[in-house]
Design a protein around this motif. Structure first.
Motif, PDB file in Angstrom:
ATOM      1  N   ASP A 137       0.725  -1.035  -0.162  1.00  0.00           N
ATOM      2  CA  ASP A 137       0.062   0.011  -0.131  1.00  0.00           C
ATOM      3  C   ASP A 137       0.823   1.165   0.177  1.00  0.00           C
ATOM      4  O   ASP A 137       1.236   1.903   1.038  1.00  0.00           O
ATOM      5  CB  ASP A 137      -0.887   0.053   1.102  1.00  0.00           C
ATOM      6  N   SER A 138       0.885   1.859  -0.953  1.00  0.00           N
ATOM      7  CA  SER A 138       1.746   3.058  -1.387  1.00  0.00           C
ATOM      8  C   SER A 138       1.265   4.309  -0.559  1.00  0.00           C
ATOM      9  O   SER A 138       1.856   5.323  -0.375  1.00  0.00           O
ATOM     10  CB  SER A 138       2.006   3.262  -2.714  1.00  0.00           C
ATOM     11  N   THR A 139      -0.160   4.322  -0.428  1.00  0.00           N
ATOM     12  CA  THR A 139      -0.626   5.343   0.456  1.00  0.00           C
ATOM     13  C   THR A 139      -0.438   5.403   1.907  1.00  0.00           C
ATOM     14  O   THR A 139      -0.476   6.364   2.703  1.00  0.00           O
ATOM     15  CB  THR A 139      -2.257   5.394   0.152  1.00  0.00           C
ATOM     16  N   GLU A 140      -0.162   4.232   2.271  1.00  0.00           N
ATOM     17  CA  GLU A 140       0.245   4.084   3.726  1.00  0.00           C
ATOM     18  C   GLU A 140      -0.876   4.229   4.795  1.00  0.00           C
ATOM     19  O   GLU A 140      -0.689   4.209   5.815  1.00  0.00           O
ATOM     20  CB  GLU A 140       1.328   5.027   4.140  1.00  0.00           C
ATOM     21  N   SER A 141      -1.993   4.062   4.055  1.00  0.00           N
ATOM     22  CA  SER A 141      -3.322   4.301   4.911  1.00  0.00           C
ATOM     23  C   SER A 141      -4.314   3.187   4.836  1.00  0.00           C
ATOM     24  O   SER A 141      -5.491   3.530   5.603  1.00  0.00           O
ATOM     25  CB  SER A 141      -3.775   5.798   4.445  1.00  0.00           C
ATOM     26  N   GLY A 142      -4.174   2.215   4.144  1.00  0.00           N
ATOM     27  CA  GLY A 142      -5.011   1.241   4.193  1.00  0.00           C
ATOM     28  C   GLY A 142      -5.279   0.332   5.383  1.00  0.00           C
ATOM     29  O   GLY A 142      -4.577   0.636   6.203  1.00  0.00           O
ATOM     30  N   LYS A 143      -6.010  -0.785   5.381  1.00  0.00           N
ATOM     31  CA  LYS A 143      -6.397  -1.535   6.357  1.00  0.00           C
ATOM     32  C   LYS A 143      -5.256  -2.508   6.860  1.00  0.00           C
ATOM     33  O   LYS A 143      -5.165  -2.925   7.775  1.00  0.00           O
ATOM     34  CB  LYS A 143      -7.768  -2.281   6.219  1.00  0.00           C
ATOM     35  N   GLY A 185       4.461  -0.207   2.101  1.00  0.00           N
ATOM     36  CA  GLY A 185       4.446   0.804   1.548  1.00  0.00           C
ATOM     37  C   GLY A 185       5.412   2.120   1.993  1.00  0.00           C
ATOM     38  O   GLY A 185       5.918   2.799   1.056  1.00  0.00           O
ATOM     39  N   ARG A 186       5.290   2.135   3.193  1.00  0.00           N
ATOM     40  CA  ARG A 186       6.130   3.250   3.576  1.00  0.00           C
ATOM     41  C   ARG A 186       7.661   2.848   3.510  1.00  0.00           C
ATOM     42  O   ARG A 186       8.552   3.949   3.240  1.00  0.00           O
ATOM     43  CB  ARG A 186       5.819   3.356   5.329  1.00  0.00           C
ATOM     44  N   THR A 187       8.181   1.611   3.678  1.00  0.00           N
ATOM     45  CA  THR A 187       9.385   1.243   3.344  1.00  0.00           C
ATOM     46  C   THR A 187       9.904   1.504   1.868  1.00  0.00           C
ATOM     47  O   THR A 187      10.888   2.244   1.609  1.00  0.00           O
ATOM     48  CB  THR A 187       9.677  -0.087   3.529  1.00  0.00           C
ATOM     49  N   GLU A 188       8.836   1.285   1.109  1.00  0.00           N
ATOM     50  CA  GLU A 188       9.002   1.654  -0.524  1.00  0.00           C
ATOM     51  C   GLU A 188       9.252   3.114  -0.791  1.00  0.00           C
ATOM     52  O   GLU A 188      10.199   3.563  -1.352  1.00  0.00           O
ATOM     53  CB  GLU A 188       8.076   1.220  -1.293  1.00  0.00           C
ATOM     54  N   ASN A 189       8.465   3.945  -0.116  1.00  0.00           N
ATOM     55  CA  ASN A 189       8.287   5.376  -0.219  1.00  0.00           C
ATOM     56  C   ASN A 189       9.656   5.839   0.293  1.00  0.00           C
ATOM     57  O   ASN A 189      10.228   7.026  -0.446  1.00  0.00           O
ATOM     58  CB  ASN A 189       7.210   6.190   0.540  1.00  0.00           C
ATOM     59  N   THR A 190      10.165   5.456   1.130  1.00  0.00           N
ATOM     60  CA  THR A 190      11.316   6.149   2.006  1.00  0.00           C
ATOM     61  C   THR A 190      12.552   5.654   0.983  1.00  0.00           C
ATOM     62  O   THR A 190      13.333   6.681   0.766  1.00  0.00           O
ATOM     63  CB  THR A 190      11.483   5.490   3.599  1.00  0.00           C
ATOM     64  N   LEU A 191      12.515   4.500   0.717  1.00  0.00           N
ATOM     65  CA  LEU A 191      13.604   4.118  -0.270  1.00  0.00           C
ATOM     66  C   LEU A 191      13.657   5.000  -1.552  1.00  0.00           C
ATOM     67  O   LEU A 191      14.847   5.574  -1.969  1.00  0.00           O
ATOM     68  CB  LEU A 191      13.519   2.550  -0.640  1.00  0.00           C
ATOM     69  N   LYS A 192      12.528   5.230  -2.040  1.00  0.00           N
ATOM     70  CA  LYS A 192      12.524   6.113  -3.329  1.00  0.00           C
ATOM     71  C   LYS A 192      12.940   7.394  -3.223  1.00  0.00           C
ATOM     72  O   LYS A 192      13.536   8.011  -4.241  1.00  0.00           O
ATOM     73  CB  LYS A 192      10.944   6.059  -3.853  1.00  0.00           C
TER      74      LYS A 192
END
Length: 195
Positions: A120-126, A134-141
């Motif tokens: 979940d790239s939005t980091e806000s899903g259930k 998703g948070r990990t992916e976003n930080t790495l990018k």
């Protein structure tokens, strides 16, 4: 393609072991530094192993990490039975710290992170695990790697000769490729895509 030198994590798990086996056979890979808590059990002229008790303990200035073109980050755990705080420490904190250390020693490095289908790239899903991934992916990018690629494979079939396949996974090995071929791939394919 010029031969490349890679750092690989997770060689004692199913995904990392499969990717390692592909890398050992690939002529485009000249050297592999496997970093893990325990030995991979593999021996090969291209393979070096660096055992560390905890990725969070790796020094940001660790010279053993220097001189590599890419990092294939295949380490990870299941979120089953874990709370979000503990899963975040292992999945997010550990990955980001490791990425900072390899980037510090290799400013031209490419970083490949094995995330997962449904992240979940939005980091806000259930789903807790999907938010953390998703948070990990976003930080790495956002880091200054030459390139960051987040792999989101679905079912991955082990390759012949793998020893790190969990017992509960084995019944699905024949099922998924036959009944869900569009959601299945082999670890040979994953390794080749990384390379």
């Amino acid at each position: 393609m010029n031969p490349i030198k890679i750092i690989l994590t997770g060689a004692t798990g199913m995904v990392g072991e499969g990717v390692l086996m592909e890398c050992l056979e690939n002529p485009n890979i000249s050297e592999i530094l496997s970093i893990s808590r325990k030995p991979s059990g593999k021996e090969h002229p291209k393979l070096k192993e660096y055992l560390v008790p905890d990725f969070l303990s790796i020094n940001i200035n660790d010279e053993k990490l220097k001189g590599y073109d890419a990092c294939f980050f295949c380490a990870g755990i299941s979120s089953v039975g874990m709370n979000e705080q503990d899963y975040t420490k292992i999945t997010y904190d550990t990955t980001v710290h490791f990425a900072e250390a390899v980037l510090n020693q290799n400013p031209e490095m490419v970083f490949i992170y094995v995330s997962g289908a449904g992240t979940d790239s939005t980091e806000s899903g259930k789903l807790m695990w999907a938010r953390v991934k998703g948070r990990t992916e976003n930080t790495l990018k956002k880091m200054n790697f030459k390139g960051v690629y987040n792999f989101r494979p679905g079912f991955m079939k082990p390759v012949d000769g793998q020893t790190n396949v969990k017992w509960f996974f084995k019944p699905f090995i024949w099922f998924f490729p036959i009944f869900l071929p569009s959601k299945s791939l082999t670890l040979h394919e994953v390794g080749k895509a990384m390379i």
